[in-house]
Motif scaffolding. Structure first.
Motif, PDB file in Angstrom:
ATOM      1  N   ASP A 125       0.867   0.422   7.513  1.00 58.29           N
ATOM      2  CA  ASP A 125      -0.299   1.254   7.826  1.00 58.29           C
ATOM      3  C   ASP A 125      -1.071   1.629   6.556  1.00 58.29           C
ATOM      4  N   LYS A 126      -0.347   1.853   5.468  1.00 56.61           N
ATOM      5  CA  LYS A 126      -0.974   2.265   4.204  1.00 56.61           C
ATOM      6  C   LYS A 126      -1.791   1.140   3.563  1.00 56.61           C
ATOM      7  N   VAL A 127      -1.476  -0.109   3.865  1.00 55.26           N
ATOM      8  CA  VAL A 127      -2.165  -1.228   3.209  1.00 55.26           C
ATOM      9  C   VAL A 127      -3.076  -2.035   4.147  1.00 55.26           C
ATOM     10  N   LEU A 128      -3.210  -1.587   5.379  1.00 58.23           N
ATOM     11  CA  LEU A 128      -4.089  -2.294   6.314  1.00 58.23           C
ATOM     12  C   LEU A 128      -5.538  -2.203   5.850  1.00 58.23           C
ATOM     13  N   PRO A 129      -6.314  -3.249   6.096  1.00 59.72           N
ATOM     14  CA  PRO A 129      -7.707  -3.237   5.647  1.00 59.72           C
ATOM     15  C   PRO A 129      -8.565  -2.268   6.464  1.00 59.72           C
ATOM     16  N   ALA A 130      -9.624  -1.783   5.841  1.00 59.28           N
ATOM     17  CA  ALA A 130     -10.575  -0.892   6.511  1.00 59.28           C
ATOM     18  C   ALA A 130     -11.451  -1.670   7.492  1.00 59.28           C
ATOM     19  N   GLU A 131     -11.537  -2.987   7.264  1.00 60.95           N
ATOM     20  CA  GLU A 131     -12.371  -3.828   8.117  1.00 60.95           C
ATOM     21  C   GLU A 131     -11.623  -5.110   8.461  1.00 60.95           C
ATOM     22  N   VAL A 132     -11.693  -5.516   9.727  1.00 54.54           N
ATOM     23  CA  VAL A 132     -11.091  -6.772  10.183  1.00 54.54           C
ATOM     24  C   VAL A 132     -12.132  -7.510  11.007  1.00 54.54           C
ATOM     25  N   ASP A 133     -12.375  -8.757  10.645  1.00 56.10           N
ATOM     26  CA  ASP A 133     -13.346  -9.608  11.343  1.00 56.10           C
ATOM     27  C   ASP A 133     -14.682  -8.892  11.532  1.00 56.10           C
ATOM     28  N   GLY A 134     -15.108  -8.162  10.496  1.00 59.67           N
ATOM     29  CA  GLY A 134     -16.395  -7.475  10.545  1.00 59.67           C
ATOM     30  C   GLY A 134     -16.401  -6.163  11.298  1.00 59.67           C
ATOM     31  N   GLU A 135     -15.254  -5.752  11.810  1.00 54.30           N
ATOM     32  CA  GLU A 135     -15.159  -4.494  12.572  1.00 54.30           C
ATOM     33  C   GLU A 135     -14.499  -3.424  11.716  1.00 54.30           C
ATOM     34  N   SER A 136     -15.020  -2.203  11.781  1.00 52.58           N
ATOM     35  CA  SER A 136     -14.444  -1.069  11.051  1.00 52.58           C
ATOM     36  C   SER A 136     -13.205  -0.548  11.759  1.00 52.58           C
ATOM     37  N   ARG A 137     -12.318   0.044  10.971  1.00 55.91           N
ATOM     38  CA  ARG A 137     -11.077   0.582  11.538  1.00 55.91           C
ATOM     39  C   ARG A 137     -11.389   1.805  12.404  1.00 55.91           C
ATOM     40  N   GLU A 138     -10.906   1.761  13.616  1.00 56.09           N
ATOM     41  CA  GLU A 138     -11.024   2.840  14.593  1.00 56.09           C
ATOM     42  C   GLU A 138      -9.681   2.915  15.308  1.00 56.09           C
ATOM     43  N   ASP A 139      -8.776   3.736  14.796  1.00 52.47           N
ATOM     44  CA  ASP A 139      -7.429   3.781  15.344  1.00 52.47           C
ATOM     45  C   ASP A 139      -7.408   4.304  16.772  1.00 52.47           C
ATOM     46  N   PRO A 140      -6.544   3.725  17.593  1.00 48.49           N
ATOM     47  CA  PRO A 140      -6.425   4.169  18.980  1.00 48.49           C
ATOM     48  C   PRO A 140      -5.678   5.495  19.070  1.00 48.49           C
ATOM     49  N   SER A 141      -5.724   6.082  20.237  1.00 43.94           N
ATOM     50  CA  SER A 141      -4.927   7.288  20.465  1.00 43.94           C
ATOM     51  C   SER A 141      -3.725   6.890  21.323  1.00 43.94           C
ATOM     52  N   PRO A 142      -2.626   7.600  21.221  1.00 43.95           N
ATOM     53  CA  PRO A 142      -2.406   8.728  20.325  1.00 43.95           C
ATOM     54  C   PRO A 142      -2.280   8.253  18.871  1.00 43.95           C
ATOM     55  N   GLU A 143      -2.617   9.137  17.939  1.00 42.03           N
ATOM     56  CA  GLU A 143      -2.536   8.811  16.521  1.00 42.03           C
ATOM     57  C   GLU A 143      -1.109   8.477  16.123  1.00 42.03           C
ATOM     58  N   SER A 144      -0.953   7.396  15.383  1.00 43.24           N
ATOM     59  CA  SER A 144       0.377   6.991  14.926  1.00 43.24           C
ATOM     60  C   SER A 144       0.228   6.000  13.782  1.00 43.24           C
TER      61      SER A 144
END
Length: 169
Positions: A52-71
């Protein structure tokens, strides 16, 4: 008689209005997706937190938007277009000899930039990829019509960095 009819209409209208307001409040108007959070053992959970700490902020042109519940075990990009879950159980297809021999058209093994994946076609037309030969199983779902190879290329460096090669428990 008119006042009775008026009260009856008001009484019937109030529950419907409450139901409508409740349904609107529970909808995902904010665009947030949901994802079931896996429940792996402590060692796997630690690997997933590192991922989780090293995942990219963007994947395939999409910004990171984490799902719920937060984890720390789940991540998302593009409002559920791409969902990652770390610490999932091994998919049964990984042990299916038909898959290893290439005789199952709905499940194909392969690799992208040093990470091995099992690709499974989903009923909704999208794909589910599960990492193989790593100490934790990482599942990535990709909606129909998206270039899944770009998704896996973008995620491979993080998976290689955080999840060592080996066999998951």
């Amino acid at each position: 008689m008119n006042s009775f009819r008026h009260r009856r209409t008001s009484t019937l209208g109030l529950p419907a209005l409450v139901l409508l307001i409740t349904a609107a409040g529970c909808s995902s108007a904010d665009g947030s997706a949901t994802a079931a959070v896996p429940s792996p053992g402590a060692k796997t959970a630690k690997l997933c937190r590192n991922l989780d700490k090293v995942l990219p902020a963007e994947v395939d042109g999409e910004s990171r938007e984490d799902p719920s519940p937060e984890s720390a075990l789940t991540a998302g990009w593009g409002d559920a277009a791409i969902i990652l879950r770390c610490g999932v159980v091994r998919p049964p297809k990984m042990l299916d000899p038909k898959v290893a021999e290439g005789r199952d058209p709905d499940a194909v093994p392969g690799g992208v930039n040093g990470v091995r994946w099992l690709m499974e076609k989903r009923d909704d037309g999208g794909y589910r990829f599960t990492s193989a030969l790593r100490r934790a199983y990482v599942e990535v779902t990709v909606e129909e019509g998206r270039d899944s190879s770009s998704v896996l290329i973008d995620l491979a460096p993080a998976v290689k960095k955080a999840i060592p090669k080996g066999i998951a428990d």
